[in-house]
Enzyme design. Structure first.
Site, mmCIF file in Angstrom:
data_model
loop_
_atom_site.group_PDB
_atom_site.id
_atom_site.type_symbol
_atom_site.label_atom_id
_atom_site.label_comp_id
_atom_site.label_asym_id
_atom_site.label_seq_id
_atom_site.Cartn_x
_atom_site.Cartn_y
_atom_site.Cartn_z
ATOM 1 N N GLU A 204 1.289 -0.594 -5.246
ATOM 2 C CA GLU A 204 0.208 0.380 -5.407
ATOM 3 C C GLU A 204 0.848 1.760 -5.457
ATOM 4 O O GLU A 204 1.035 2.426 -4.454
ATOM 5 C CB GLU A 204 -0.809 0.311 -4.268
ATOM 6 C CG GLU A 204 -2.049 1.143 -4.541
ATOM 7 C CD GLU A 204 -2.250 2.370 -3.639
ATOM 8 O OE1 GLU A 204 -3.089 3.209 -3.972
ATOM 9 O OE2 GLU A 204 -1.553 2.507 -2.621
ATOM 10 N N ASP B 168 0.813 -1.206 0.000
ATOM 11 C CA ASP B 168 0.000 0.000 0.000
ATOM 12 C C ASP B 168 0.856 1.269 0.000
ATOM 13 O O ASP B 168 1.825 1.373 0.758
ATOM 14 C CB ASP B 168 -0.889 -0.018 1.255
ATOM 15 C CG ASP B 168 -1.834 1.162 1.317
ATOM 16 O OD1 ASP B 168 -2.644 1.302 0.394
ATOM 17 O OD2 ASP B 168 -1.747 1.944 2.285
HETATM 18 C C1 GLC Z 1 -4.007 3.397 -0.417
HETATM 19 C C2 GLC Z 1 -5.403 2.840 -0.369
HETATM 20 C C3 GLC Z 1 -6.344 3.920 -0.012
HETATM 21 C C4 GLC Z 1 -5.942 4.515 1.292
HETATM 22 C C5 GLC Z 1 -4.495 4.942 1.276
HETATM 23 C C6 GLC Z 1 -3.991 5.180 2.661
HETATM 24 O O1 GLC Z 1 -3.816 4.284 -1.423
HETATM 25 O O2 GLC Z 1 -5.731 2.272 -1.591
HETATM 26 O O3 GLC Z 1 -7.660 3.441 0.038
HETATM 27 O O4 GLC Z 1 -6.760 5.613 1.557
HETATM 28 O O5 GLC Z 1 -3.658 3.978 0.765
HETATM 29 O O6 GLC Z 1 -3.731 3.944 3.282
HETATM 30 C C1 GLC Z 2 -3.335 9.217 -4.089
HETATM 31 C C2 GLC Z 2 -2.224 8.353 -3.715
HETATM 32 C C3 GLC Z 2 -2.651 6.924 -3.637
HETATM 33 C C4 GLC Z 2 -3.906 6.796 -2.828
HETATM 34 C C5 GLC Z 2 -4.939 7.694 -3.306
HETATM 35 C C6 GLC Z 2 -6.142 7.612 -2.429
HETATM 36 O O1 GLC Z 2 -3.670 9.008 -5.404
HETATM 37 O O2 GLC Z 2 -1.170 8.468 -4.649
HETATM 38 O O3 GLC Z 2 -1.662 6.167 -3.069
HETATM 39 O O4 GLC Z 2 -4.422 5.524 -2.955
HETATM 40 O O5 GLC Z 2 -4.454 8.998 -3.287
HETATM 41 O O6 GLC Z 2 -7.082 8.494 -2.895
#
Ligand code: GLC
Ligand code: GLC
Length: 641
Positions: free
Chosen positions: A337, A295
Site C-alpha cells: 500500500e 500498510d
Molecule cells: C493506511 C490506511 C489508512 C490509514 C493509514 C494509517 O494508509 O489505508 O486508512 O489511515 O494507513 O494506518
Molecule cells: C496518504 C498516504 C497513504 C494513506 C493515506 C490516508 O495518501 O500516502 O499511505 O493511506 O494518506 O489518507
C-alpha cells in the site's frame, strides 16, 4: 553496505550462513521435534537465508551483534512455523507448485469492514454464498484487531495484533472464518499495520513509562529539537489531526506520529522492533491470512533530514519480512500500500518484496478521465507504467476505504501540456461539486489551504453522479469497474459499490468520526437497498447485474489474465483502447469516457478482423466502416492478432 552482504553474493556463503543458523537453532532449541516439521523448515531456510541475511545486513549489518540479530529472526521464524496449522502447511506445499496462481483472470477481490457490511466476523461467514455468487476469490477484511474505543482510524491503530476487536468477534471467529473462506476458494487478506501501533498498545504504554526495552520501540524526544528538524522535511499526512509529524505527551515529550496522534510510529532502527513485529506478522499469517496488506509501506523507515518516505531501508525491511515468510509461512503474499509517486509505487513490486500492489495511479486516472472526458493521461500510464516483473500483479481498484489522492506524475502531465498543480485544483473542485456541470458529490479530505493539497472522499456511486440523479451515473460506475476488471491485475471491489451505495453523511454527527470525511464512503450495508437488486428496472439492479456480467465474462476469458497490455490508439481523445492476450485469444477493450457518442474510424481497425463480437453484449459487430460507441460504452471485442 556491509562486507557480509557482499560476501553473500557468493552462493556458498549463503549456504554457509544457513548451515550456521540451522546449527545454532538446533543447539538453542533442545526440542526441535517433530522432525517432520524441521525438515521443510530447514529446506526453506537454506533457500532463503541468503535473502534474509542480505536484507537484514543492509539494515543492521554495522552492529556488533549483527549475527545475534540474524539468529533471533530465524528463531522467530521457527517459532512461527511450529505454530502453523496443518491446513496452512498444506496450502504452502500446494502454492509451491502454482507460484503464480494469483495472476489468474478468475481472481476477483472484495473489501469490507466486517461490522459495517455484515455485523461482524460471523456475519461475514454467513455472507460467503453472496461473495461466491459475485465471483469473489479474495476478501480483504479491514483491520479486525483490538484498537482504542472511539477513534481508532477505522482499526488502523492496533492495540494488540493477537486479539480481535470484541465488537467484531473473537480470534477464534477469525481463524474459523479464514478456514471457511479457504474451503470456498477465497483467500483472506488482512492488514499488517507495521508503521505504528496505537498509543494503547502495551509496548506504547511501557515506552511512555520509560520501561526497557520498550522505551526504544518508538521515537520519543525530550524537546522540539529533533521534531523541528524533521517537520521541515516531511509531508503532513493528516494535517487536520495535528500539524507536523509529532504529538506532545502529557509529560512534555514528543512522539513521532506520522498519521493520527494516537498512532505511534515504530522505531525500526532498533532490531528488537523488527523481531517483535516479525512475531506479530507470523501470528497474523497463521490465522489463515493468505495475503498481507502491507500498510503505509512508504513511511516505515525514518532518517532525519530526508522526506522519510520510500527510503532504501524501507525496501530492505520489507525484503527481510518477505524472506522470513518464505521460510515460515511460504504461501503468504504481500500487497504493497504505497500511495506515492508512480515511480516509487513500482519499486515495492518484486517477488522478493511485495508480489501485489495497489494501483493508485490507475485509480486516480480513471477518475481524472471521467472528469475531463479525455483518456490521454490514463493511456500514457497504461502504455508506460503498467508493465510489472514476472510473478507480481496489480490490485486494480476504483476506490477503497481511503481518500482519492491525485498521485499522477507531474512529468507525465507536463508531456501532455497539463500543469499538475492547477489540474489537481480542478479535479478537487470537480469532485466536491464546485465546478459547473459536475455530476460528482464528493467531500474534501485533509483540505490544506497552506499547501493547496486536498484529497477526495465519496462512494463510487456518489462520485459518479448517482446521488445527484445524473442520467449517466450507472454507465460511469460500470465503465470504471470495467476498465479495472480488464486492464490486468486483480480487480478489487469495495463492497457496497457493487450495488451503488451512496454517501453516508451520518458520520458528521459522531464525534469520533466527524473529523475524518473518509467515513462518508464507508456506509453500513443498507439491506433495503441490497433488496432492490432483485427487481429489474432500478439503478441498483442495473449496477449489480452489469458488474456480474463483466465478472462472469472475465472468468472465461484467459486473455485477461496477467498484466501484459498493448495500447490500441483509437485516435479519438475520449476513447481508451488496449489489447490483452495474444493470437486467437486476443481481446480489444474500448472505453468511451464521454457522455456523447464517439466514433473510431475504419482505418484504425485496418490491421484487425473485419467482423468481431463483443464479449459483454454478445453482439456481432462489423468494423468495416469503423465503430460508433454509445455514451460511456465499454466493449470487450474479440480481436485475434
Ligand atoms: C493506511 C490506511 C489508512 C490509514 C493509514 C494509517 O494508509 O489505508 O486508512 O489511515 O494507513 O494506518
Ligand atoms: C496518504 C498516504 C497513504 C494513506 C493515506 C490516508 O495518501 O500516502 O499511505 O493511506 O494518506 O489518507
Amino acid at each position: 553496505m556491509s562486507m557480509l552482504s557482499t560476501d553473500l553474493k557468493i552462493d556458498h556463503a549463503a549456504d554457509h550462513i544457513a548451515d550456521r543458523l540451522a546449527a545454532h537453532l538446533r543447539q538453542g532449541c533442545a526440542a526441535l521435534a517433530p522432525v517432520s516439521s524441521w525438515e521443510p523448515f530447514e529446506r526453506r531456510l537454506h533457500r532463503h537465508a541468503g535473502d534474509l541475511a542480505e536484507a537484514l545486513s543492509a539494515l543492521y549489518g554495522d552492529r556488533e551483534d549483527f549475527m545475534a540479530v540474524l539468529e533471533r529472526s530465524v528463531r522467530t521464524a521457527w517459532q512461527g512455523w511450529q505454530q502453523r496449522a496443518p491446513e496452512w502447511r498444506r496450502l504452502d506445499e500446494q502454492r509451491d507448485t502454482e507460484p503464480t496462481w494469483f495472476t489468474d483472470q478468475r481472481m476477483v477481490g472484495a473489501v469490507c469492514y466486517a461490522d459495517l457490511w455484515a455485523g461482524g466476523l460471523q456475519g461475514v461467514r454467513g455472507r460467503i454464498p453472496e461473495l461466491k455468487r459475485l465471483g469473489v476469490t479474495y476478501l480483504h477484511i479491514m483491520p479486525p484487531f483490538r484498537c482504542p474505543e472511539g477513534n481508532s482510524d477505522g482499526g488502523y491503530a492496533v492495540s494488540s495484533y493477537r486479539q480481535t476487536n470484541p465488537a467484531l468477534g473473537t480470534i477464534e471467529d477469525l481463524r474459523s472464518l479464514a478456514l471457511e473462506l479457504r474451503r470456498h476458494d477465497i483467500s483472506l487478506c488482512l492488514d499488517f499495520i507495521f508503521n505504528h501501533t496505537s498509543d494503547e498498545h502495551e509496548w506504547a504504554q511501557q515506552a511512555a513509562g520509560g520501561v526497557a526495552p520498550f522505551k526504544d520501540y518508538y521515537l520519543i524526544y525530550p524537546d522540539r529539537t529533533v521534531p523541528d528538524q524533521v517537520d521541515c522535511t516531511v509531508r503532513e499526512i493528516f494535517p487536520d489531526q495535528h500539524p507536523g509529524a509529532f504529538t506532545q505527551l502529557a509529560d512534555g515529550r514528543w512522539v513521532w506520529t506520522t498519521f493520527n496522534s494516537f498512532q505511534w510510529d515504530l522505531n525500526y532502527a532498533n532490531p528488537l522492533v523488527f523481531d517483535a513485529m516479525a512475531g506479530e506478522l507470523l501470528f497474523i499469517a497463521n490465522l489463515g491470512t493468505e495475503i498481507l496488506r502491507m500498510d503505509a509501506v512508504a513511511f516505515v523507515w525514518k532518517r532525519i533530514g530526508t522526506t522519510c518516505e520510500n527510503l532504501p531501508q524501507a525496501h530492505q525491511l520489507i525484503r527481510a519480512y518477505n524472506a522470513l515468510c518464505r521460510i515460515a509461512a511460504p504461501s503468504l503474499l504481500f500487497k504493497s500500500e504505497a500511495i506515492v509517486h508512480p515511480d516509487e509505487v513500482m519499486r515495492y513490486i518484486d517477488p522478493k518484496e511485495c508480489q501485489l500492489s495497489y494501483n493508485p495511479l490507475q485509480m486516480a486516472l480513471l477518475w481524472n478521465s471521467l472528469a475531463t472526458r479525455e483518456v490521454n493521461l490514463l493511456q500514457l500510464a497504461l502504455a508506460e507504467r503498467h508493465r510489472l516483473p514476472q510473478a507480481t500483479t496489480w490490485v486494480n481498484y476504483v476506490r477503497c476505504h481511503d481518500d482519492i489522492g491525485w498521485t499522477f506524475a507531474d512529468e507525465d502531465a507536463a508531456r501532455l501540456g497539463i500543469q499538475g498543480y492547477d489540474h489537481r485544483q480542478f479535479l478537487n473542485r470537480f469532485y466536491v461539486n464546485r465546478f459547473p456541470g459536475s455530476f460528482a458529490r464528493g467531500v474534501p479530505f485533509q483540505d490544506n489551504p497552506a499547501t493547496g493539497d486536498c484529497r477526495i472522499s465519496g462512494t463510487c456511486a456518489s462520485l459518479c453522479g448517482l446521488e445527484q440523479g445524473d442520467h449517466w451515473a450507472v454507465d460511469r460506475i460500470l465503465l470504471l469497474h470495467g476498465v479495472a476488471l480488464s486492464s490486468g491485475g486483480i480487480p478489487l471491489i469495495y463492497l457496497g459499490d457493487e450495488v451503488g451505495m451512496p454517501n453516508d453523511y451520518g458520520y458528521r454527527h459522531n464525534p469520533d468520526k466527524a473529523g475524518d470525511s473518509r467515513w462518508v464512503h464507508r456506509p453500513a450495508r443498507d439491506d433495503a437497498l441490497y433488496a432492490q437488486v432483485d427487481t429489474a428496472g432500478n439503478v441498483h439492479h442495473r449496477i449489480r447485474t452489469g458488474l456480474q456480467r463483466m465478472i462472469d465474462v472475465r472468468r472465461d476469458t484467459p486473455a485477461l489474465a496477467g498484466t501484459e497490455l498493448t495500447i490500441f490508439y483509437t485516435h479519438n481523445p475520449h476513447v481508451l483502447g488496449f489489447l490483452r492476450g495474444e493470437g486467437a485469444q486476443r481481446v480489444l477493450v474500448l472505453a468511451n469516457f464521454a457522455e456523447h457518442p464517439q466514433s473510431v474510424s475504419a482505418p484504425t481497425f485496418s490491421a484487425g478482423p473485419a467482423r468481431t463480437s463483443d464479449l459483454l453484449s454478445g453482439q456481432s459487430i462489423s468494423l468495416n466502416d469503423g465503430l460508433e460507441l454509445t455514451p460511456y460504452a465499454l466493449m470487450w471485442l474479440r480481436y485475434p492478432g
